[in-house]
Design a protein around this motif. Structure first.
Motif, PDB file in Angstrom:
ATOM      1  N   ASP A  17     -10.109  29.478 -22.459  1.00  0.00           N
ATOM      2  CA  ASP A  17     -11.165  28.482 -22.261  1.00  0.00           C
ATOM      3  C   ASP A  17     -10.591  27.083 -22.285  1.00  0.00           C
ATOM      4  O   ASP A  17      -9.748  26.749 -23.110  1.00  0.00           O
ATOM      5  CB  ASP A  17     -12.205  28.596 -23.388  1.00  0.00           C
ATOM      6  CG  ASP A  17     -13.001  29.883 -23.254  1.00  0.00           C
ATOM      7  OD1 ASP A  17     -12.989  30.452 -22.141  1.00  0.00           O
ATOM      8  OD2 ASP A  17     -13.604  30.314 -24.249  1.00  0.00           O
ATOM      9  N   ALA A  18     -11.079  26.269 -21.363  1.00  0.00           N
ATOM     10  CA  ALA A  18     -10.660  24.872 -21.367  1.00  0.00           C
ATOM     11  C   ALA A  18     -11.274  24.192 -22.584  1.00  0.00           C
ATOM     12  O   ALA A  18     -12.344  24.578 -23.041  1.00  0.00           O
ATOM     13  CB  ALA A  18     -11.128  24.199 -20.091  1.00  0.00           C
ATOM     14  N   PRO A  19     -10.601  23.170 -23.122  1.00  0.00           N
ATOM     15  CA  PRO A  19     -11.153  22.457 -24.276  1.00  0.00           C
ATOM     16  C   PRO A  19     -12.402  21.669 -23.885  1.00  0.00           C
ATOM     17  O   PRO A  19     -12.669  21.450 -22.701  1.00  0.00           O
ATOM     18  CB  PRO A  19     -10.018  21.525 -24.696  1.00  0.00           C
ATOM     19  CG  PRO A  19      -9.196  21.346 -23.461  1.00  0.00           C
ATOM     20  CD  PRO A  19      -9.319  22.622 -22.691  1.00  0.00           C
ATOM     21  N   LYS A  20     -13.117  21.258 -24.898  1.00  0.00           N
ATOM     22  CA  LYS A  20     -14.337  20.480 -24.655  1.00  0.00           C
ATOM     23  C   LYS A  20     -14.000  19.148 -23.999  1.00  0.00           C
ATOM     24  O   LYS A  20     -13.167  18.388 -24.493  1.00  0.00           O
ATOM     25  CB  LYS A  20     -15.039  20.235 -25.989  1.00  0.00           C
ATOM     26  CG  LYS A  20     -16.325  19.437 -25.825  1.00  0.00           C
ATOM     27  CD  LYS A  20     -16.974  19.116 -27.163  1.00  0.00           C
ATOM     28  CE  LYS A  20     -18.182  18.231 -26.943  1.00  0.00           C
ATOM     29  NZ  LYS A  20     -18.711  17.673 -28.183  1.00  0.00           N
ATOM     30  N   GLN A  21     -14.622  18.886 -22.884  1.00  0.00           N
ATOM     31  CA  GLN A  21     -14.408  17.597 -22.226  1.00  0.00           C
ATOM     32  C   GLN A  21     -15.578  17.259 -21.306  1.00  0.00           C
ATOM     33  O   GLN A  21     -16.285  18.141 -20.826  1.00  0.00           O
ATOM     34  CB  GLN A  21     -13.080  17.574 -21.463  1.00  0.00           C
ATOM     35  CG  GLN A  21     -12.834  18.795 -20.585  1.00  0.00           C
ATOM     36  CD  GLN A  21     -11.368  18.962 -20.206  1.00  0.00           C
ATOM     37  OE1 GLN A  21     -10.637  17.987 -20.089  1.00  0.00           O
ATOM     38  NE2 GLN A  21     -10.940  20.190 -20.014  1.00  0.00           N
TER      39      GLN A  21
END
Length: 943
Positions: A407-411
DNA sequence: GTAATCACG
DNA sequence: GACGTACGTGATTACG
């Protein structure tokens, strides 16, 4: 006036000076220069006297606690003393060449300390000091003259003291008595009698200081002495005095300091002001006086970013302490907060992080901002999970939340962030500051953002310091901030294990990216004020800054290149190379690597024993084109074939093959990158790929230009300045004959040939014209007989005669050359018509060869640089002119004196009119500027 | 990483 | 009298 507490630093209503310090700047320079070991600034300029001067000023402020202070200098020319005694100071040798560039720097240092720098033509520093000292004394002030020059000792009174800053010694009446044997008011008489060999003051022969003191002691003063000279008992002394009475009077006039110089700056203006810490630090840092940085900081405080007075010896600009303030922005509210902060403050540093160094293919990964030195934020926009990409930690913790690792980090969503940032980045009321902002502008332009207004710290640095040092951010940070930023390698690794920025974990990305924006803002605060201080406002504001968006636009557009044509050329070249290779191997009797100069040299000169072999400095045989051509001319076939092979090899590897790889798959076009801060003279450079050296001179090479084409329904336009450098030479060197030839629209090489060789223009032998052309170019390069002889393949003696003849025909050239050299020697740089400073390396080098190199560069630089300035002006103006004319024609490329455009077919003719008009009016010289233009389907046709 | 070579203005 | 030189770049290749 009656206040007798001179050391009081408290303010009072009484405005008269209390404690006036007058620094003998010129005297100090020489002493410091000889007393201190050699030092050079990062750009190689000698600076030991400047360094000594700065430390002295620092100490002086501390020790003497002045309330008024000024530094006083000699002017270069003659003084009024020469009017009545031409030999005064006539035997002074010229100053050492390492000292020359420091004269100007010391004045700069004075201003950096926010002190008045006083000088007045026709008067020596001593006279100005005398005038001010007497003025101050009359107002009841105490005066300290910072000098150890005995010529100033005549000024000492109970209110006027001298101070020897090198020896840390005060000079009062007692010290004067020790030196001259008399009280200060009699010093003039002593000097008049004893003379001074250094200043060429004659005095009375045979009388030195000791005798003079005796005589004055006995007779009271010079006039009485001369009147009563007959009474002197010693016959020799008596005769000398009578004989040389007039000489003594002249000497007295020479040594008597003028106390009524019509000074311009009133004493009141010397009131001591605090230096601007940023200005001072920037001066000190740019000259490499690292040890002074912390002293200045602790003494004058400085801005928030500089206050770590206790951190002695450690990085004085310890950013890491403040890193806690860097913020990772992961939601809209925080982003809005930063945006409104930037809107409020009006200046923001911006930096983008991407996946590639190539702005045209790079994917946007994040944006960092900084609004004040020490703060910063990073807005990740395209980060993926580091672990999902492998690279580091492969196989580490395989069971640890495997699904999560992908999962991509929160952004914040990229599109949303762009939407929010766009109004800020386009706000005419907010200055965007970047380091190499052109890169970010290209990336952001692909997201529909047109960054404006802007400042670029890289360009600022270039305009200020030329190519005396690089302008990368890390280098600038170390130079100006004494800080080593986190390196890209630390974050992304290098070589095989290198990752792209989108794989960098957010905490590391924050440290790196926010720091970059922070440093950029700090650099801006240091560099921007220098632009006005160092009189570079015009160069920066009218040339290099406005050029940034123009270049960004050109690079973004790119030029269409036909891959098919390149491929066909490559195949053709490959076939012919293979055939040549076989032939050459046969001729050599053995196979060898044709691309290896080493192997080739061994074949030619060792195995085949061909004549004329020369070795390079590394001991290898020379196999350059000139050597091979000479051999070919003697009838040797192998060198001739090899030249042919080399040409094809060059064309294939550097152009047809390489260019194809540079075609951007998204646009089908080639996007070069222009270097705006690489070239010493102010020219642009082009790389990845270099589109400024596409072949044209050879028939084979020219074919490559057929691959540069226009979009369907469009044409390419090529517009180039005709003889711009020679025209500039005619203008700046004021060569009337050359100017006339240009005004009359003559063929300038033919006209030169006609005058130099005395042949009519009509029916001229092309060889004669060629010779004149070579001389014309040679002049621009700082001609030498050797160089010209080499170029034309003639005897050096003959070349020398040509040059002599040329100087006869165009008087003024020689003066121009001498002036350029002299100016460069004195200042270390030359100037273009538009005020650009061009640093000349080695101009004062002890090594004659390096110095000659510098001299030729000094001759060439104003011309090449002036031409570069002119085309920059044109490049800034042309796109607007095309828009105003309602045209869709776009500027794509620049090749030093040529601009390439892409125009819809139906408006090409109209566009040419506009383009030529703007180019020809980019500067108004005493000769016309002419731009020729052509239209074609390819670059080859348009030229 | 440097030297040699060669493409351009 | 000898030294060694045309000015400014960037890309490719070989080679240690």
């Amino acid at each position: 006036m009656t206040d007798s507490a001179p050391s009081s630093t408290g303010s009072s209503a009484d405005k008269s000076p209390r404690r006036v310090v007058l620094v003998d700047g010129s005297g100090f320079i020489f002493r410091a220069f000889h007393a201190l070991p050699p030092m050079t600034s990062p750009d190689g300029t000698p600076v030991n006297a400047v360094y000594g001067f700065c430390t002295m000023l620092m100490k002086l402020r501390e020790d003497t606690k002045p309330d008024h202070m000024a530094v006083i200098f000699d002017t270069k020319g003659k003084s009024f003393r020469n009017d009545f005694y031409p030999d005064y100071k006539a035997h002074r040798p010229p100053p050492p060449e390492e000292l020359v560039p420091q004269f100007g720097l010391i004045r700069d240092a004075t201003r950096a300390f926010n002190l008045p720098s006083i000088e007045l033509e026709g008067f020596e520093a001593d006279d100005l000091i005398a005038t001010y000292a007497r003025q101050a004394e009359a107002e009841g002030s105490d005066v300290i003259i910072v000098s150890s020059d005995k010529d100033l000792m005549q000024l000492v009174t109970d209110r006027v003291q001298m101070f020897d800053a090198m020896k840390n010694r005060t000079i009062g009446a007692a010290e004067v008595l020790e030196k001259f044997g008399v009280s200060p008011d009699k010093v003039i008489d002593i000097q008049a009698l004893a003379g001074d060999s250094v200043d060429n003051v004659p005095g009375v022969p045979g009388i030195g200081i000791k005798t003079a003191a005796q005589l004055i002691d006995e007779y009271g003063d010079l006039d009485s002495l001369l009147e009563r000279a007959g009474e002197i008992k010693q016959p020799k002394r008596r005769e000398k005095l009578i004989e040389n009475a007039e000489l003594a009077r002249i000497s007295r006039n020479l040594v008597t300091l003028k106390t009524d110089v019509p000074v311009v700056e009133p004493l009141g203006d010397f009131e001591l002001r605090e230096p601007d810490p940023e200005v001072l630090l920037s001066f000190i840092a740019s000259h490499g006086f690292k040890s002074l940085i912390s002293k200045v900081k602790s003494k004058f405080g400085g801005d928030v970013e500089f206050d770590s007075p206790t951190a002695a010896g450690v990085g004085v600009n310890d950013i890491k302490v403040e890193k806690a303030e860097y913020e990772l922005v992961q939601d809209e509210d925080r982003l809005k907060h930063w945006i409104s902060e930037a809107e409020y403050l009006g200046t923001v540093a911006v930096d983008t992080e991407t996946t590639s160094l190539d702005a045209h293919t790079a994917k946007l990964v994040g944006v960092s901002l900084s609004t004040e030195p020490g703060n910063g934020c990073y807005i990740p926009l395209g980060h993926v999970s580091g672990e999902a990409q492998g690279g580091f930690d492969f196989g580490d913790n395989p069971a640890d939340s495997p699904s999560n690792s992908k999962d991509a980090p929160k952004q914040i969503k990229l599109e949303r962030a762009i939407e929010l940032l766009k109004p800020l980045l386009e706000d005419p009321g907010v200055l965007k500051v970047g380091q190499n902002l052109k890169y970010d502008m290209i990336v952001l332009a692909r997201h529909g953002i047109k960054v404006a207004p802007m400042d670029d710290t890289m360009v600022l640095s270039y305009v200020l310091d030329g190519t005396s040092h690089g302008h990368g951010m890390d280098e600038l940070a170390e130079l100006h901030l004494d800080y080593k930023p986190i390196s890209f390698k630390d974050v992304c690794g290098s070589g095989k294990t290198q990752i792209t920025f989108d794989q960098v974990p957010l905490d590391k990305a924050l440290d790196y990216a926010a720091e970059d924006a922070d440093i950029t803002l700090r650099l801006h605060r240091l560099l921007k004020p220098r632009i006005a201080q160092e009189h570079m406002a015009s160069v920066y504001e009218t040339l290099d800054r406005p050029l940034v968006p123009v270049l960004a636009e050109m690079e973004g557009l790119g030029v269409k290149v036909d891959a098919e044509i390149l491929k066909n050329l490559s195949e053709d070249f490959a076939k012919r190379m293979a055939a040549l290779e076989e032939t050459i191997h046969e001729m050599a009797g053995e196979p060898f690597n044709l691309g290896s100069p080493k192997q080739l040299g061994e074949i030619l000169f060792d195995k085949m024993s061909l004549p004329g072999g020369k070795k390079t400095k590394t001991g290898a045989w020379q196999t350059g084109a000139d050597v091979l051509e000479a051999l070919a001319a003697q009838g040797h076939d192998l060198p001739a074939k090899l030249l042919e092979w080399r040409q094809l090899s060059k064309l294939k590897s550097t152009y047809t093959d390489a260019l194809a790889h540079h075609i951007n798959p998204n646009t089908g076009r080639v996007h070069t990158s222009y270097g705006q801060t690489n070239v010493n003279t102010g020219r642009l450079s082009s790389n990845d790929p270099n589109l400024q050296n596409i072949p044209i001179r050879s028939e084979e090479g020219r074919k490559i230009r057929t691959a540069f084409i226009a979009e369907p329904g469009h044409k390419l336009i090529s517009a180039d300045y005709s003889q711009i450098e020679l025209r500039l030479l005619a203008h700046v060197a004021e060569i009337d004959a050359l100017r006339e030839a240009f005004k009359n629209g003559e063929d300038i090489h033919a006209a030169t040939a006609s005058k130099v060789f005395g042949v009519p223009i009509k029916g001229m032998d092309p060889m004669v014209r060629r010779k004149a052309k070579a001389i014309n170019f040679g002049i621009i390069y700082g001609i030498s007989a050797f160089g010209l002889a080499n170029q034309l393949g003639i005897a050096q003696k003959e070349a020398k005669e040509f040059i002599e003849a040329y100087f006869e025909i165009y008087p003024g050239i020689r003066d121009y050359m001498d002036e350029a050299k002299e100016f460069a020697k004195k200042h270390g740089f030359v100037r273009t018509l538009f005020g650009r400073h061009i640093h000349i390396n080695g101009i004062n080098d002890k090594n004659g060869m390096r110095r000659s190199f510098g001299e030729r560069a000094a001759i060439n630089a104003p011309i090449q640089g002036g031409a570069a300035d002119i085309i920059k002006r044109a490049m800034i103006a042309v796109p607007n002119a095309l828009l105003d004319a309602g045209l869709k024609t776009r500027m794509l490329l620049q090749v030093h004196d040529e601009l390439i455009f892409e125009a819809p077919e139906d408006e090409a003719e109209k566009a040419i009119k506009t383009i030529r008009e703007v180019m020809e009016n980019a500067a108004h010289l005493s000769v016309p500027l002419i731009a020729d233009a052509g239209i074609g389907d390819s670059w080859a046709d348009a030229h």
